[in-house]
Design a protein around this motif. Structure first.
Motif, mmCIF file in Angstrom:
data_model
loop_
_atom_site.group_PDB
_atom_site.id
_atom_site.type_symbol
_atom_site.label_atom_id
_atom_site.label_comp_id
_atom_site.label_asym_id
_atom_site.label_seq_id
_atom_site.Cartn_x
_atom_site.Cartn_y
_atom_site.Cartn_z
ATOM 1 N N ILE A 242 0.612 -1.222 -0.074
ATOM 2 C CA ILE A 242 -0.136 0.070 -0.042
ATOM 3 C C ILE A 242 0.745 1.190 -0.015
ATOM 4 O O ILE A 242 0.580 2.039 -0.689
ATOM 5 C CB ILE A 242 -1.095 0.093 1.320
ATOM 6 N N GLU A 243 1.914 1.296 0.860
ATOM 7 C CA GLU A 243 2.776 2.620 0.780
ATOM 8 C C GLU A 243 3.366 2.633 -0.344
ATOM 9 O O GLU A 243 3.623 3.976 -0.787
ATOM 10 C CB GLU A 243 3.752 2.325 2.100
ATOM 11 N N GLU A 244 3.973 1.867 -1.055
ATOM 12 C CA GLU A 244 4.636 1.727 -2.243
ATOM 13 C C GLU A 244 3.620 2.315 -3.298
ATOM 14 O O GLU A 244 3.817 3.256 -4.028
ATOM 15 C CB GLU A 244 5.214 0.582 -2.834
ATOM 16 N N ALA A 245 2.705 1.789 -3.394
ATOM 17 C CA ALA A 245 1.479 2.351 -4.387
ATOM 18 C C ALA A 245 1.004 3.717 -4.375
ATOM 19 O O ALA A 245 0.900 4.416 -5.057
ATOM 20 C CB ALA A 245 0.073 1.431 -4.378
ATOM 21 N N LEU A 246 0.773 4.206 -2.769
ATOM 22 C CA LEU A 246 0.529 5.423 -2.483
ATOM 23 C C LEU A 246 1.690 6.474 -3.167
ATOM 24 O O LEU A 246 1.464 7.860 -2.967
ATOM 25 C CB LEU A 246 0.237 5.698 -1.032
ATOM 26 N N LYS A 247 2.739 5.978 -3.162
ATOM 27 C CA LYS A 247 3.905 6.936 -3.614
ATOM 28 C C LYS A 247 3.806 7.112 -5.140
ATOM 29 O O LYS A 247 4.491 8.124 -5.618
ATOM 30 C CB LYS A 247 5.392 6.170 -3.315
ATOM 31 N N GLU A 248 3.140 6.317 -5.766
ATOM 32 C CA GLU A 248 2.712 6.696 -7.293
ATOM 33 C C GLU A 248 1.985 7.762 -7.585
ATOM 34 O O GLU A 248 1.183 8.113 -7.035
ATOM 35 C CB GLU A 248 2.115 5.405 -7.845
ATOM 36 N N GLU A 249 2.618 8.330 -8.766
ATOM 37 C CA GLU A 249 2.149 9.835 -9.362
ATOM 38 C C GLU A 249 0.671 9.696 -9.724
ATOM 39 O O GLU A 249 0.285 8.418 -10.275
ATOM 40 C CB GLU A 249 2.818 10.250 -10.303
ATOM 41 N N GLY A 250 -0.143 10.320 -9.448
ATOM 42 C CA GLY A 250 -1.734 10.407 -9.831
ATOM 43 C C GLY A 250 -2.571 9.339 -8.862
ATOM 44 O O GLY A 250 -3.738 9.413 -8.956
ATOM 45 N N VAL A 251 -1.963 8.691 -7.947
ATOM 46 C CA VAL A 251 -2.633 7.881 -7.018
ATOM 47 C C VAL A 251 -3.336 8.543 -5.714
ATOM 48 O O VAL A 251 -2.649 9.322 -5.083
ATOM 49 C CB VAL A 251 -2.102 6.458 -6.578
#
Length: 111
Positions: free
Chosen positions: A74-83
Motif C-alpha cells: 500500500i505504501e509503495e502504491a501511494l507513492k505513485e504519481e496520480g494515486v
C-alpha cells in the motif's frame, strides 16, 4: 480528460470473495478482485479504480507477516504519481487486526 481520482483497491479475500463449492461442502476463494469491483454499480463513474490482488484466502489466514507485506504494498502504491488513495477489501475474521496494524504502519498523507 478525466478529473476522477485514481484509487487502488487491494483485495485480500475473505468471505466477500468466496462461493459455496459442493465438492468440498463449504466456501472456497472464488471471486477475483476485479470481479468484486465490477459488482459495484457506478464505481467507474466515481473513480479510476485499479485492482491489485494481494491474496485470496479466508481472513483467518491473515498473519501479522502478511499484514506487514500488505502495508508495504500500500505504501509503495501511494507513492505513485496520480494515486489519490487506497482501499482494502478484507474478510471479517481478522479485519480489525489488519486495520489496526495498517493504521500503525501508515506513513503517507494519502488515505
Amino acid at each position: 480528460m478525466t478529473d476522477k481520482k485514481k484509487v487502488i483497491v487491494f483485495t485480500t479475500g475473505g468471505t466477500i470473495a468466496m462461493k459455496f463449492d459442493p465438492k468440498v461442502n463449504g466456501l472456497v476463494p472464488a471471486v477475483s478482485g476485479a470481479d468484486l469491483a465490477a459488482a459495484v454499480p457506478g464505481l467507474d463513474k466515481l473513480a479510476d479504480v485499479e485492482v491489485r490482488e494481494f491474496s485470496n484466502h479466508a481472513s483467518c489466514a491473515m498473519t501479522p507477516q502478511k499484514m506487514f507485506q500488505l502495508s508495504q504494498m500500500i505504501e509503495e502504491a501511494l507513492k505513485e504519481e496520480g494515486v489519490a488513495g487506497a482501499v482494502v477489501t478484507h474478510g471479517t475474521d481478522t479485519v480489525e487486526e489488519t486495520a489496526y496494524m495498517l493504521d500503525i504502519l501508515h506513513k503517507s498523507e494519502k488515505p
